[in-house]
Design a protein around this motif. Structure first.
Motif, PDB file in Angstrom:
ATOM      1  N   LEU A 143      -3.159  29.727  31.098  1.00  0.00           N
ATOM      2  CA  LEU A 143      -2.084  28.793  30.810  1.00  0.00           C
ATOM      3  C   LEU A 143      -2.577  27.678  29.896  1.00  0.00           C
ATOM      4  CD1 LEU A 143      -0.645  28.509  34.434  1.00  0.00           C
ATOM      5  CD2 LEU A 143       0.211  29.936  32.575  1.00  0.00           C
ATOM      6  N   LEU A 144      -1.681  27.183  29.069  1.00  0.00           N
ATOM      7  CA  LEU A 144      -1.993  26.094  28.147  1.00  0.00           C
ATOM      8  C   LEU A 144      -1.302  24.822  28.614  1.00  0.00           C
ATOM      9  CD1 LEU A 144      -2.968  24.912  25.355  1.00  0.00           C
ATOM     10  CD2 LEU A 144      -0.790  25.725  24.428  1.00  0.00           C
ATOM     11  N   TYR A 145      -2.083  23.733  28.676  1.00  0.00           N
ATOM     12  CA  TYR A 145      -1.483  22.436  28.991  1.00  0.00           C
ATOM     13  C   TYR A 145      -1.888  21.446  27.912  1.00  0.00           C
ATOM     14  CZ  TYR A 145      -0.270  18.052  31.233  1.00  0.00           C
ATOM     15  OH  TYR A 145       0.260  16.827  31.494  1.00  0.00           O
ATOM     16  N   ASP A 146      -0.902  20.855  27.269  1.00  0.00           N
ATOM     17  CA  ASP A 146      -1.114  19.908  26.181  1.00  0.00           C
ATOM     18  C   ASP A 146      -1.043  18.497  26.741  1.00  0.00           C
ATOM     19  OD1 ASP A 146      -1.425  18.700  23.783  1.00  0.00           O
ATOM     20  OD2 ASP A 146       0.394  19.487  22.850  1.00  0.00           O
ATOM     21  N   LEU A 147      -2.172  17.798  26.735  1.00  0.00           N
ATOM     22  CA  LEU A 147      -2.202  16.430  27.248  1.00  0.00           C
ATOM     23  C   LEU A 147      -1.572  15.476  26.245  1.00  0.00           C
ATOM     24  CD1 LEU A 147      -4.871  17.942  28.531  1.00  0.00           C
ATOM     25  CD2 LEU A 147      -5.406  15.642  29.280  1.00  0.00           C
ATOM     26  N   SER A 148      -0.997  14.413  26.759  1.00  0.00           N
ATOM     27  CA  SER A 148      -0.399  13.401  25.888  1.00  0.00           C
ATOM     28  C   SER A 148      -1.496  12.598  25.187  1.00  0.00           C
ATOM     29  CB  SER A 148       0.488  12.455  26.697  1.00  0.00           C
ATOM     30  OG  SER A 148       1.520  13.180  27.346  1.00  0.00           O
ATOM     31  N   PRO A 149      -1.290  12.211  23.920  1.00  0.00           N
ATOM     32  CA  PRO A 149      -2.289  11.363  23.231  1.00  0.00           C
ATOM     33  C   PRO A 149      -2.495  10.058  23.991  1.00  0.00           C
ATOM     34  CG  PRO A 149      -0.680  12.235  21.673  1.00  0.00           C
ATOM     35  CD  PRO A 149      -0.159  12.554  23.043  1.00  0.00           C
TER      36      PRO A 149
ATOM     37  N   ILE B 128     -11.677   3.901  24.893  1.00  0.00           N
ATOM     38  CA  ILE B 128     -12.566   2.879  24.340  1.00  0.00           C
ATOM     39  C   ILE B 128     -14.007   3.362  24.453  1.00  0.00           C
ATOM     40  CG2 ILE B 128     -13.337   0.489  24.502  1.00  0.00           C
ATOM     41  CD1 ILE B 128     -10.624  -0.203  25.682  1.00  0.00           C
ATOM     42  N   THR B 129     -14.736   3.298  23.356  1.00  0.00           N
ATOM     43  CA  THR B 129     -16.134   3.748  23.328  1.00  0.00           C
ATOM     44  C   THR B 129     -17.051   2.681  23.930  1.00  0.00           C
ATOM     45  OG1 THR B 129     -16.495   2.838  21.122  1.00  0.00           O
ATOM     46  CG2 THR B 129     -15.645   5.078  21.250  1.00  0.00           C
ATOM     47  N   SER B 130     -18.334   3.036  24.054  1.00  0.00           N
ATOM     48  CA  SER B 130     -19.291   2.103  24.650  1.00  0.00           C
ATOM     49  C   SER B 130     -19.499   0.867  23.779  1.00  0.00           C
ATOM     50  CB  SER B 130     -20.634   2.806  24.885  1.00  0.00           C
ATOM     51  OG  SER B 130     -21.185   3.247  23.668  1.00  0.00           O
ATOM     52  N   ASP B 131     -19.275   0.978  22.478  1.00  0.00           N
ATOM     53  CA  ASP B 131     -19.396  -0.183  21.595  1.00  0.00           C
ATOM     54  C   ASP B 131     -18.041  -0.854  21.368  1.00  0.00           C
ATOM     55  OD1 ASP B 131     -18.593   2.083  20.307  1.00  0.00           O
ATOM     56  OD2 ASP B 131     -19.852   1.823  18.537  1.00  0.00           O
ATOM     57  N   LYS B 132     -17.140  -0.654  22.330  1.00  0.00           N
ATOM     58  CA  LYS B 132     -15.852  -1.358  22.381  1.00  0.00           C
ATOM     59  C   LYS B 132     -14.951  -1.051  21.186  1.00  0.00           C
ATOM     60  CE  LYS B 132     -17.471  -3.223  26.082  1.00  0.00           C
ATOM     61  NZ  LYS B 132     -17.103  -2.620  27.373  1.00  0.00           N
ATOM     62  N   LYS B 133     -14.961   0.192  20.745  1.00  0.00           N
ATOM     63  CA  LYS B 133     -14.088   0.622  19.654  1.00  0.00           C
ATOM     64  C   LYS B 133     -12.995   1.526  20.238  1.00  0.00           C
ATOM     65  CE  LYS B 133     -16.743  -1.456  16.759  1.00  0.00           C
ATOM     66  NZ  LYS B 133     -17.654  -0.708  15.886  1.00  0.00           N
ATOM     67  N   THR B 134     -11.765   1.260  19.850  1.00  0.00           N
ATOM     68  CA  THR B 134     -10.636   2.043  20.352  1.00  0.00           C
ATOM     69  C   THR B 134     -10.441   3.297  19.506  1.00  0.00           C
ATOM     70  OG1 THR B 134      -9.538   0.039  21.136  1.00  0.00           O
ATOM     71  CG2 THR B 134      -8.172   2.001  20.870  1.00  0.00           C
ATOM     72  N   MET B 135     -10.211   4.423  20.186  1.00  0.00           N
ATOM     73  CA  MET B 135      -9.929   5.677  19.511  1.00  0.00           C
ATOM     74  C   MET B 135      -8.736   6.347  20.180  1.00  0.00           C
ATOM     75  SD  MET B 135     -13.717   7.240  18.745  1.00  0.00           S
ATOM     76  CE  MET B 135     -13.063   8.234  17.397  1.00  0.00           C
ATOM     77  N   ILE B 136      -8.068   7.194  19.433  1.00  0.00           N
ATOM     78  CA  ILE B 136      -6.928   7.946  19.951  1.00  0.00           C
ATOM     79  C   ILE B 136      -7.362   9.385  20.189  1.00  0.00           C
ATOM     80  CG2 ILE B 136      -4.600   8.766  19.466  1.00  0.00           C
ATOM     81  CD1 ILE B 136      -4.211   6.295  17.726  1.00  0.00           C
ATOM     82  N   CYS B 137      -7.196   9.849  21.422  1.00  0.00           N
ATOM     83  CA  CYS B 137      -7.606  11.209  21.785  1.00  0.00           C
ATOM     84  C   CYS B 137      -6.372  12.047  22.117  1.00  0.00           C
ATOM     85  CB  CYS B 137      -8.555  11.164  22.988  1.00  0.00           C
ATOM     86  SG  CYS B 137      -9.145  12.788  23.500  1.00  0.00           S
ATOM     87  N   ASP B 138      -6.215  13.149  21.397  1.00  0.00           N
ATOM     88  CA  ASP B 138      -5.123  14.097  21.644  1.00  0.00           C
ATOM     89  C   ASP B 138      -5.774  15.449  21.895  1.00  0.00           C
ATOM     90  OD1 ASP B 138      -2.787  15.447  21.876  1.00  0.00           O
ATOM     91  OD2 ASP B 138      -2.154  15.221  19.787  1.00  0.00           O
ATOM     92  N   SER B 139      -5.594  16.000  23.088  1.00  0.00           N
ATOM     93  CA  SER B 139      -6.329  17.209  23.461  1.00  0.00           C
ATOM     94  C   SER B 139      -5.449  18.172  24.248  1.00  0.00           C
ATOM     95  CB  SER B 139      -7.564  16.837  24.296  1.00  0.00           C
ATOM     96  OG  SER B 139      -7.170  16.122  25.458  1.00  0.00           O
ATOM     97  N   TYR B 140      -6.003  19.347  24.495  1.00  0.00           N
ATOM     98  CA  TYR B 140      -5.313  20.335  25.327  1.00  0.00           C
ATOM     99  C   TYR B 140      -6.363  21.117  26.117  1.00  0.00           C
ATOM    100  CZ  TYR B 140      -6.754  23.917  21.969  1.00  0.00           C
ATOM    101  OH  TYR B 140      -7.492  24.761  21.169  1.00  0.00           O
ATOM    102  N   ILE B 141      -5.911  21.796  27.161  1.00  0.00           N
ATOM    103  CA  ILE B 141      -6.816  22.596  27.989  1.00  0.00           C
ATOM    104  C   ILE B 141      -6.214  23.987  28.214  1.00  0.00           C
ATOM    105  CG2 ILE B 141      -7.893  20.650  29.184  1.00  0.00           C
ATOM    106  CD1 ILE B 141      -6.000  21.187  31.528  1.00  0.00           C
TER     107      ILE B 141
ATOM    108  N   LEU C 215      -4.148  18.111  36.727  1.00  0.00           N
ATOM    109  CA  LEU C 215      -5.021  18.350  35.575  1.00  0.00           C
ATOM    110  C   LEU C 215      -4.979  17.188  34.598  1.00  0.00           C
ATOM    111  CD1 LEU C 215      -4.224  22.118  34.905  1.00  0.00           C
ATOM    112  CD2 LEU C 215      -6.466  21.184  35.497  1.00  0.00           C
ATOM    113  N   ASP C 216      -3.788  16.661  34.371  1.00  0.00           N
ATOM    114  CA  ASP C 216      -3.641  15.552  33.440  1.00  0.00           C
ATOM    115  C   ASP C 216      -4.484  14.362  33.888  1.00  0.00           C
ATOM    116  OD1 ASP C 216      -1.471  14.586  31.153  1.00  0.00           O
ATOM    117  OD2 ASP C 216      -2.190  12.959  32.423  1.00  0.00           O
ATOM    118  N   ALA C 217      -4.390  13.999  35.151  1.00  0.00           N
ATOM    119  CA  ALA C 217      -5.126  12.838  35.665  1.00  0.00           C
ATOM    120  C   ALA C 217      -6.633  13.074  35.638  1.00  0.00           C
ATOM    121  CB  ALA C 217      -4.654  12.521  37.083  1.00  0.00           C
ATOM    122  N   ILE C 218      -7.065  14.263  36.091  1.00  0.00           N
ATOM    123  CA  ILE C 218      -8.508  14.534  36.184  1.00  0.00           C
ATOM    124  C   ILE C 218      -9.141  14.623  34.801  1.00  0.00           C
ATOM    125  CG2 ILE C 218     -10.197  16.287  36.861  1.00  0.00           C
ATOM    126  CD1 ILE C 218      -8.417  16.854  39.304  1.00  0.00           C
ATOM    127  N   VAL C 219      -8.487  15.326  33.882  1.00  0.00           N
ATOM    128  CA  VAL C 219      -9.045  15.482  32.539  1.00  0.00           C
ATOM    129  C   VAL C 219      -9.044  14.146  31.799  1.00  0.00           C
ATOM    130  CG1 VAL C 219      -8.726  16.594  30.299  1.00  0.00           C
ATOM    131  CG2 VAL C 219      -8.446  17.913  32.395  1.00  0.00           C
TER     132      VAL C 219
END
Length: 289
Positions: A68-74, A78-91, A116-120
């Motif tokens: 099964l495919l689950y598409d997570l919401s974007p 925040i990285t360790s050097d305090k930079k914000t990034m946008i992550c859009d992924s699926y499992i 799955l959404d919460a854990i991932v």
């Protein structure tokens, strides 16, 4: 009476058909069939085909057995050097234990996707929050996905599900600070390139200096060897001359030749006039003495 018999027979046939139909369980190629008895799971049919159950006592539910495919919401991370990034992924995930899946999630795919959404998401946030922005960007070749899956570990075993793959569709910077980050990355790469260039120039100068020194030593050795050979040749030449003019007749001829050579050297230039005294060795040649 005949009519009543026909009606009774029809009812019996209908009951038999319904009962027979309720005994049959058809399991699809990509399905699990859960056979329940009084609400409890009695057994699971995982092979495709036809099986049987006790009518009116047992019931059958189905669960998906395919990937099964689950598409997570974007989401923002925040990285360790305090930079914000946008992550859009699926499992990609599947059910490995239909009994646990049914008991913990009531057999609901939607409920499973919520877990799955919460854990991932939590795993993604934890991994990226402990990684610098540069390492996050360079880890998009698979290292980041592997780290996130390892962080999830066996936490999904209790639900009878397994994640087969985690992939990022987009892992980018917010549009408001992309330019600044790219300029900083370009500057850092330029500094690294300048360092490599300086190190290369230093190594090249060392090689040139070493080569020049070796050439100088080789030329010095060659000149020394040449001087030795010339001296040895002149010594051999003088020895041969000494042996050649060892008697008086040869000595006179040698003196004659040397006098001619001296006369030739003295007549260099435009002035060809030579004034000699009578007792000069050269004058003696012309006097025949």
């Amino acid at each position: 009476m005949k009519t009543v018999k026909k009606v009774v027979l029809a009812i019996v046939i209908f009951v038999v058909v319904i009962t027979g139909a309720s005994c049959i369980v058809i399991t699809g190629e990509n399905e699990y069939s859960l056979i329940r008895q009084f609400g409890r799971i009695d057994h699971v049919v995982s092979e495709a085909g036809i099986s049987f159950k006790i009518p009116f006592i047992q019931s059958a539910d189905t669960l998906p057995r395919q990937t099964l495919l689950y598409d997570l919401s974007p989401s923002d991370v925040i990285t360790s050097d305090k930079k914000t990034m946008i992550c859009d992924s699926y499992i990609l995930w599947h059910i490995v234990d239909p009994v646990k899946f049914a008991q913990t999630l009531n057999g609901s795919v939607a409920a499973a996707e919520g877990r799955l959404d919460a854990i991932v998401y939590n795993s993604t946030k934890n991994i990226i929050s402990s990684t610098s922005q540069d390492d996050v960007i360079s880890g998009r070749n698979g290292a980041l996905s592997q780290a996130i899956l390892e962080n999830i570990g066996t936490s999904l075993d209790q639900y009878g599900i397994e994640i087969l793959a985690y992939e990022t569709k987009k892992l980018d910077l917010p549009s408001d600070n992309k330019a600044a980050v790219y300029e900083r990355m370009i500057s850092e790469r330029d500094n690294i390139a300048a360092t490599y260039t300086a190190e290369g120039s230093s190594e090249a100068q060392i090689i040139r200096n070493t080569t020049d020194m070796e050439v100088t030593v080789m030329l010095s050795e060659a000149e020394r060897e040449a001087a030795i050979l010339i001296a040895e040749g002149e010594a051999e030449y003088m020895r041969i001359l000494s042996e050649a003019y060892n008697d008086e007749t040869k000595q006179e001829f040698y003196s004659f030749v040397r006098s001619l050579d001296a006369l030739k050297l003295s007549m260099q230039g435009g002035n060809k006039t030579i004034i000699l005294s009578p007792d000069s060795p050269i004058a003696q040649i012309f006097y025949g003495k």
